[in-house]
Design an enzyme around this catalytic site. Structure first.
Site, PDB file in Angstrom:
ATOM      1  N   ARG A 129       0.826  -1.214   0.000  1.00  9.01           N
ATOM      2  CA  ARG A 129       0.000   0.000   0.000  1.00  9.01           C
ATOM      3  C   ARG A 129       0.858   1.261   0.000  1.00  9.01           C
ATOM      4  NH1 ARG A 129      -3.168  -3.554   3.271  1.00  9.01           N
ATOM      5  NH2 ARG A 129      -1.447  -3.382   4.719  1.00  9.01           N
ATOM      6  N   ARG A 157      10.051   0.107   9.227  1.00  7.14           N
ATOM      7  CA  ARG A 157      10.323  -0.443  10.559  1.00  7.14           C
ATOM      8  C   ARG A 157      11.831  -0.437  10.812  1.00  7.14           C
ATOM      9  NH1 ARG A 157       6.191   0.739  11.980  1.00  7.14           N
ATOM     10  NH2 ARG A 157       4.459  -0.464  12.832  1.00  7.14           N
ATOM     11  N   GLU A 208      12.873   1.867  20.264  1.00  4.86           N
ATOM     12  CA  GLU A 208      12.246   3.187  20.322  1.00  4.86           C
ATOM     13  C   GLU A 208      11.764   3.480  21.732  1.00  4.86           C
ATOM     14  OE1 GLU A 208       9.283   3.325  17.221  1.00  4.86           O
ATOM     15  OE2 GLU A 208      10.770   3.060  15.647  1.00  4.86           O
ATOM     16  N   HIS A 221       9.380   8.461  14.662  1.00 13.30           N
ATOM     17  CA  HIS A 221       8.302   7.537  14.260  1.00 13.30           C
ATOM     18  C   HIS A 221       6.961   8.274  14.118  1.00 13.30           C
ATOM     19  CE1 HIS A 221       6.892   3.085  14.412  1.00 13.30           C
ATOM     20  NE2 HIS A 221       6.156   3.782  13.586  1.00 13.30           N
TER      21      HIS A 221
END
Ligand code: NAD
Length: 540
Positions: free
Chosen positions: A153, A235, A264, A282
């Site tokens: 996508r 990622r 993170e 992020h």
């Protein structure tokens, strides 16, 4: 009192919460930021939880799932959810993969332009009072080659936008059809090396899996063009962090833009000391539209799933029965009922179960898998397995966890397809091997749309698998059926249907459909008849 309880464990847009609250059957509790130790104590009181990336839903958290049936992820990434552990417990995991596609795509575009024109540094320096135009000589995207790794996508949308910049776009994605790439004006490469070797800019849009972790290390970087630009808004860890630092320091990689990290939030990260590495915290999905999108989508989906209406974007249901063609749904139901019967009549501990699908109707692949699963079965096998395990194991067996339940019990599950089977062209077959015996059942769906069990070991039948039956096997002698009928009659048990079959070895089997339950002592009386080999009640 509300029928269902939903717990929201992360901050999600109020619009999603409003959707759930508008349903009088649903009670919503919000505990954003709840720690796992606390969550574990109460998770079993909820029918569903909704998370973003802040809650790690691991095997330990759902060890005792209580009422929990649904885990909803307001977003696409599911690396914080142990899908296998959830599947084992029969819990549906669903995500909202489309809600933030454009948000992540647009961040990627922003990152790409920022990196090639050093916009963040230019901003910093100019505001600090410097006017240094020479330092900000950038790279133009026009006519450059972009490699998109993962043409899903987000990757697809990035490709479209980069085509508008008149870039040449190539891609590596071993799981998509060539026609998808063609429709996007993208050249699909057969190998990762082929894609990265020709690219001026490389952008990653794959999930983080065993396969994509460290997809790019020094070895792959060495095969890239000198001065390549790397973007990772997918990622952390797809590109090895330390190898990237080295490559950016040496100039092999001209610049990199990263929105994601292995850990993170990153603390004292080596990226921070490298000028040509640009980072963001992020924020790919962080647009108002993106957050609204994922919250509304997940709320609608969880609501529908709780009511049993639909299971959209469920990632651990390997198929949707409702999406099978109508005729194949009948085979699905027949398999489940044959699994039920097999488990009730077979003696001994199951060692293996083999499902065979016979005929051209089964050539198509009906099991669409959207997640990594150790199992690769067609829906019909899973239906049969669920039917079998439900009786054999008597615990919470679902279409989701049936293969796991079998695996836990070391039952081998096999699946085959074949063109014909004895005198049949269309058939589904279950063969169960136990430590004591082997039992084979076969069935089909005739043009009337009714599933029938046609074979039982070597016996031929025409059994419609619905209701309560007296199953028996006897020596094929005159008078046996009369005696059996008399016992049933004496106990006021009405016979609705009778199916009898015999083979050359002098035995016969019968399935007597009865209108009411047969008490255990009546079955005992039948079993005591001279010449009776087996007798028991089975429910289908
Ligand atoms: P998607 O499922 O639509 O696309 C992923 C594509 O990767 C698929 O086409 C798949 O075939 C391909 N792929 C899988 N393994 C591959 C491999 N080994 N090599 C090459 N291609 C492979 O997913 P999407 O919605 O486009 O999301 C892509 C990634 O972006 C996910 O990792 C998601 O978590 C991440 N994401 C990040 C943010 C953010 O905040 N930064 C926001 C949304 C999504």
């Amino acid at each position: 009192m509300a029928k269902f309880k939903v717990l929201v464990t992360d901050h999600i847009s109020q619009d999603g919460i409003d959707i759930l609250r508008a349903d009088s059957d649903i009670q919503v509790d919000i505990m954003a930021g709840i720690k796992n130790a606390e969550l574990k104590k109460i998770i079993g009181e909820y029918d569903a939880i909704i998370t973003r990336s802040g809650t790690t839903v691991d095997a330990e958290l759902i060890e005792n799932p209580g009422k929990l049936k649904i885990i909803g992820r307001a977003g696409v990434g599911l690396d914080n959810v142990d899908i296998e552990a959830a599947s084992m417990k029969g819990i549906i995991v669903m995500n909202a993969p489309t809600g933030n596609t454009l948000a992540a795509c647009e961040l990627t575009m922003g990152m790409m332009l920022s990196v090639v024109r050093k916009i963040p540094t230019a901003n910093q320096i100019t505001k600090a009072g410097e006017w240094d135009r020479k330092r900000f000589m950038g790279i133009q995207l026009y006519k450059k080659t972009l490699a998109v790794i993962g043409l899903g996508r987000i990757g697809g949308n990035v490709a479209k936008r980069c085509r508008a910049f008149e870039m040449k776009v190539v891609a590596f994605d071993p799981y998509i059809k060539k026609s998808r790439a063609e429709s996007l004006g993208v050249e699909l490469c057969d190998t990762l090396e082929e894609a990265i070797a020709q690219a001026d800019v490389i952008t990653f849009h794959t999930p983080l899996t065993d396969e994509t972790k460290n997809l790019i290390t020094s070895k792959e970087i060495a095969k890239m063009k000198d001065g390549v630009v790397i973007i990772n808004c997918a990622r952390g860890g797809i590109v090895n962090e330390l190898d990237l630092v080295e490559a950016c320091k040496s100039g092999k990689v001209a610049a990199a833009g990263l929105d994601v990290f292995v850990t993170e939030p990153p603390v004292n990260h080596p990226f921070f000391d490298v000028d040509n590495i640009y980072v963001t915290p992020h924020i790919g999905a962080n647009t108002h539209e993106g957050q609204y999108g994922v919250a509304v989508i997940i709320a609608e989906q969880v609501k529908n799933a709780l009511h049993g209406r639909s299971y959209r974007n469920a990632v651990n249901i390997p198929f949707m029965k409702s999406q099978l063609p109508e005729e194949m749904q009948k085979y699905f139901e027949l398999m489940e009922s044959m699994g039920h019967l097999a488990a009730q009549v077979v003696k001994g501990r199951p060692e293996s179960i083999e499902f065979t699908m016979v005929g051209p109707k089964f050539e198509e692949d009906f099991g669409e898998r959207t997640f990594d699963t150790p199992f690769n079965f067609q829906p019909f096998s899973i239906a049969g397995l669920k039917g079998f395990m439900e009786v054999a194991v008597k615990e919470n067996v679902s279409f989701i966890n049936a293969p796991y339940v079998a695996k836990e019990r070391s039952i081998d599950v096999l699946e085959t397809k074949t063109h014909s089977y004895g005198k049949f062209n269309d058939l589904v077959v279950i063969k169960v091997k136990t430590d004591k015996e082997e039992k084979t059942l076969g069935g089909t769906v005739f043009n009337d749309g009714i599933g029938r069990i046609l074979t039982y070991d070597n016996y031929y039948l025409d059994l419609i698998g619905e209701g309560t039956f007296l199953y028996f096997k006897n020596m094929d002698r005159p008078g046996m059926i009369g005696k059996l009928g008399t016992i049933l009659g004496n106990n006021s048990i009405n016979i609705a249907d009778f199916e009898l079959s015999r083979v050359d070895d002098g035995t016969a089997v019968g399935f007597v459909r009865v209108d009411n339950k047969i008490p255990a002592d009546v079955v005992k009386e039948i079993l005591a008849l001279d010449g009776m080999i087996e007798a028991k009640t089975v429910t289908l």
